[in-house]
Design a protein around this motif. Structure first.
Motif, PDB file in Angstrom:
ATOM      1  N   PRO A 182       0.809  -1.224   0.000  1.00 39.92           N
ATOM      2  CA  PRO A 182       0.000   0.000   0.000  1.00 39.92           C
ATOM      3  C   PRO A 182       0.845   1.278   0.000  1.00 39.92           C
ATOM      4  O   PRO A 182       0.374   2.337  -0.405  1.00 39.92           O
ATOM      5  CB  PRO A 182      -0.817  -0.104   1.300  1.00 39.92           C
ATOM      6  N   LEU A 183       2.099   1.181   0.486  1.00 40.34           N
ATOM      7  CA  LEU A 183       2.933   2.375   0.619  1.00 40.34           C
ATOM      8  C   LEU A 183       3.701   2.718  -0.649  1.00 40.34           C
ATOM      9  O   LEU A 183       4.114   3.864  -0.834  1.00 40.34           O
ATOM     10  CB  LEU A 183       3.939   2.184   1.766  1.00 40.34           C
ATOM     11  N   GLN A 184       3.907   1.734  -1.513  1.00 39.32           N
ATOM     12  CA  GLN A 184       4.778   1.936  -2.673  1.00 39.32           C
ATOM     13  C   GLN A 184       4.293   3.063  -3.575  1.00 39.32           C
ATOM     14  O   GLN A 184       5.079   3.887  -4.031  1.00 39.32           O
ATOM     15  CB  GLN A 184       4.905   0.640  -3.465  1.00 39.32           C
ATOM     16  N   GLU A 185       2.987   3.073  -3.843  1.00 38.45           N
ATOM     17  CA  GLU A 185       2.427   4.070  -4.771  1.00 38.45           C
ATOM     18  C   GLU A 185       2.613   5.485  -4.242  1.00 38.45           C
ATOM     19  O   GLU A 185       2.968   6.401  -4.974  1.00 38.45           O
ATOM     20  CB  GLU A 185       0.935   3.778  -4.965  1.00 38.45           C
ATOM     21  N   SER A 186       2.392   5.645  -2.941  1.00 35.41           N
ATOM     22  CA  SER A 186       2.447   6.989  -2.353  1.00 35.41           C
ATOM     23  C   SER A 186       3.835   7.329  -1.816  1.00 35.41           C
ATOM     24  O   SER A 186       4.089   8.470  -1.421  1.00 35.41           O
ATOM     25  CB  SER A 186       1.407   7.107  -1.237  1.00 35.41           C
ATOM     26  N   GLY A 187       4.748   6.335  -1.778  1.00 39.36           N
ATOM     27  CA  GLY A 187       6.113   6.607  -1.318  1.00 39.36           C
ATOM     28  C   GLY A 187       6.223   6.888   0.168  1.00 39.36           C
ATOM     29  O   GLY A 187       7.178   7.520   0.623  1.00 39.36           O
ATOM     30  N   ILE A 188       5.252   6.439   0.953  1.00 38.30           N
ATOM     31  CA  ILE A 188       5.288   6.659   2.410  1.00 38.30           C
ATOM     32  C   ILE A 188       6.324   5.724   3.024  1.00 38.30           C
ATOM     33  O   ILE A 188       6.293   4.516   2.805  1.00 38.30           O
ATOM     34  CB  ILE A 188       3.899   6.409   3.039  1.00 38.30           C
ATOM     35  N   PRO A 189       7.284   6.247   3.801  1.00 41.59           N
ATOM     36  CA  PRO A 189       8.306   5.379   4.403  1.00 41.59           C
ATOM     37  C   PRO A 189       7.727   4.535   5.543  1.00 41.59           C
ATOM     38  O   PRO A 189       6.776   4.931   6.223  1.00 41.59           O
ATOM     39  CB  PRO A 189       9.350   6.361   4.954  1.00 41.59           C
ATOM     40  N   LEU A 190       8.338   3.386   5.729  1.00 40.39           N
ATOM     41  CA  LEU A 190       8.006   2.494   6.833  1.00 40.39           C
ATOM     42  C   LEU A 190       9.252   2.363   7.693  1.00 40.39           C
ATOM     43  O   LEU A 190      10.348   2.143   7.167  1.00 40.39           O
ATOM     44  CB  LEU A 190       7.594   1.122   6.291  1.00 40.39           C
TER      45      LEU A 190
END
Length: 478
Positions: A278-286
């Motif tokens: 889910p984070l890849q598209e928006s580039g949100i770091p984990l």
């Protein structure tokens, strides 16, 4: 500009008792004091998910006494935690816990009466772990004067397909989550979401697969456009190998989404394999952080890997208890429809393939699966492919993988791995490399997996002794 937003996920060891829950709540409080808004996502107490699966199986087998004994033990554990967190006997938290344990008891009794445990009823039962821990986290936050409200995954808006046991979020889930949790946050209340679960469009409870609380957190992170998602663990982050096997394994400061997915898929128990999707598209770091050392930066997972030509491999990981399933028959596999039938049979049973290898003569295909899936795989293939094909199992194997984006285009990486294994008399049964060049994986005999892990880890200079010899790498700042 709106205040920063973090999604914080707490794993089972961070929810295992009142002391751990209180400490986890204090980590939330630290960020809130800095003016950061937080959405909390919680796992079940450590061990409870396995307990629920075992009591469900006991009920299906007709052993209702054992199932009820397990429920009583769990009930005592949750009530003790609530009491130690400050709940009085007839408080809202105690009433909720009492009602949920009664609902659980009824669900388990239904399985006992029918002697049938469907994927749907298994999901309902196993999700009680997270449902029972969420009120405890809310209570711990309130004891620290933090206004909080707890929700199930479905109440938080996580809408999924009907694939019970391994559900995936529907595209509409993200808008629902944003609407529902934004409404809670806008009132100055901290949402506490029971992880690992969602619901279908008809309201049936589903689970997202083992480790699915990570997935819940990243779904919520994407939906809310969080600044970062933090997964609190009991380790410093992602390690270069299992530290129980390799004593000088090191924390990895930076990984790409692709690298951490490969590590999770190949047995590193750090994340649900789909958690970063889910984070890849928006580039949100984990960020994976250690709850015992909250100031340590942990491991940052982001879009771009570090360009580290000196260390093309970041980590060595292994999957134990693997079976190789061999499908063979002279020349038959040259027919495309036959090859398709092999994968159709696997797909119908929803069996995860760890590795696939095909001989150049196309007379043999080898599939690596978890040993627990071996019997189902054999049955599915024997029923679904031509009777001319021979299907047999080679149990007692393991899959060892090296992972790192630096392998792309770099010569000699596979050779170094194979040489290290040969030097330690480890026989390679099967080899696979993805075209992405993020991993090379081999199947080996299960009894050699620890020795092989240590040998390959040392061969790529991933341990602390090797790092000290070449000088410490510069820390990442970002």
């Amino acid at each position: 500009m709106s205040a920063s937003l973090l999604v914080m996920k707490f794993g089972g060891t961070n929810m295992q008792d009142a002391r751990a829950i209180r400490h986890s709540a204090s980590l939330v409080g630290r960020s809130l004091k800095e003016g950061v808004r937080v959405v909390v996502v919680v796992s079940a107490m450590a061990g409870v998910t396995n307990q629920l699966l075992q009591l469900a199986d006991a009920a299906q087998a007709g052993d209702i006494a054992r199932a009820n004994d397990e429920i009583a033990v769990m009930r005592t554990r949750h009530f003790t935690a609530a009491q130690e967190l400050g709940a009085v006997p007839d408080s809202e938290t105690v009433r909720e816990l009492r009602e949920m344990h009664e609902t659980l008891r009824q669900a388990v009794y239904g399985v006992y009466l029918l002697r049938e445990l469907t994927p749907r009823s298994r999901d309902l039962i196993v999700a009680f772990g997270e449902r029972l821990s969420a009120p405890l986290m809310r209570l711990a936050l309130e004891q620290q004067d933090i206004r909080a409200h707890h929700l199930t995954g479905g109440e938080a808006g996580i809408l999924t397909d009907s694939h019970f046991g391994n559900a995936k979020p529907l595209p509409s889930a993200y808008e629902r989550v944003r609407d529902r949790l934004s409404a809670v946050l806008s009132t100055g209340v901290t949402p506490v979401v029971a992880g690992f679960m969602g619901e279908t469009e008809k309201g049936a409870l589903t689970t997202l697969g083992r480790g699915g609380t990570d997935y819940s957190a990243t779904i919520i992170g994407k939906a809310l456009g969080a600044d970062e998602v933090w997964a609190w663990k009991d380790v410093d982050g992602v390690m270069s190998a299992d530290p129980r096997v390799v004593k000088d394994a090191l924390n990895i400061e930076l990984l790409s989404y692709g690298e951490v997915m490969e590590l999770a898929y190949f047995g590193a128990k750090v994340l649900h394999p789909l958690a970063v999707t889910p984070l890849q598209e928006s580039g949100i770091p984990l960020r994976l952080k250690n709850s015992s050392d909250p100031d340590f930066p942990g491991t940052l997972v982001q879009s771009h890997p570090r360009d580290d030509a000196g260390h093309p491999v970041k980590a060595v990981t292994a999957i134990r208890n693997v079976s190789l399933i061999n499908v063979s028959g002279a020349g038959v596999l040259g027919i495309p429809e036959v090859l398709a039938s092999v994968f159709d049979a696997i797909a119908r049973e929803n069996i995860t393939l760890l590795m696939v290898s095909q001989s150049s003569s196309m007379s043999n295909v080898s599939l690596a699966v978890q040993s627990v899936d071996a019997e189902r795989t054999l049955s599915a293939l024997r029923a679904g492919v031509s009777s001319e094909l021979k299907v047999d199992e080679q149990p007692g194997t393991a899959v060892l993988a090296i992972v790192g984006s630096g392998m792309r285009g770099q010569r000699g990486v596979s050779a170094r791995m194979f040489t290290a294994l040969a030097d330690h008399d480890v026989n390679i049964l099967m080899i696979s490399q993805g075209s992405s060049e993020l991993n090379v994986s081999v199947a080996i005999e299960g009894g050699h997996v620890d020795e092989a892990t240590r040998a390959v880890h040392a061969a790529f200079g991933l341990g602390s002794a090797a790092q000290e010899a070449v000088g410490a790498a510069e820390p990442f700042s970002g």
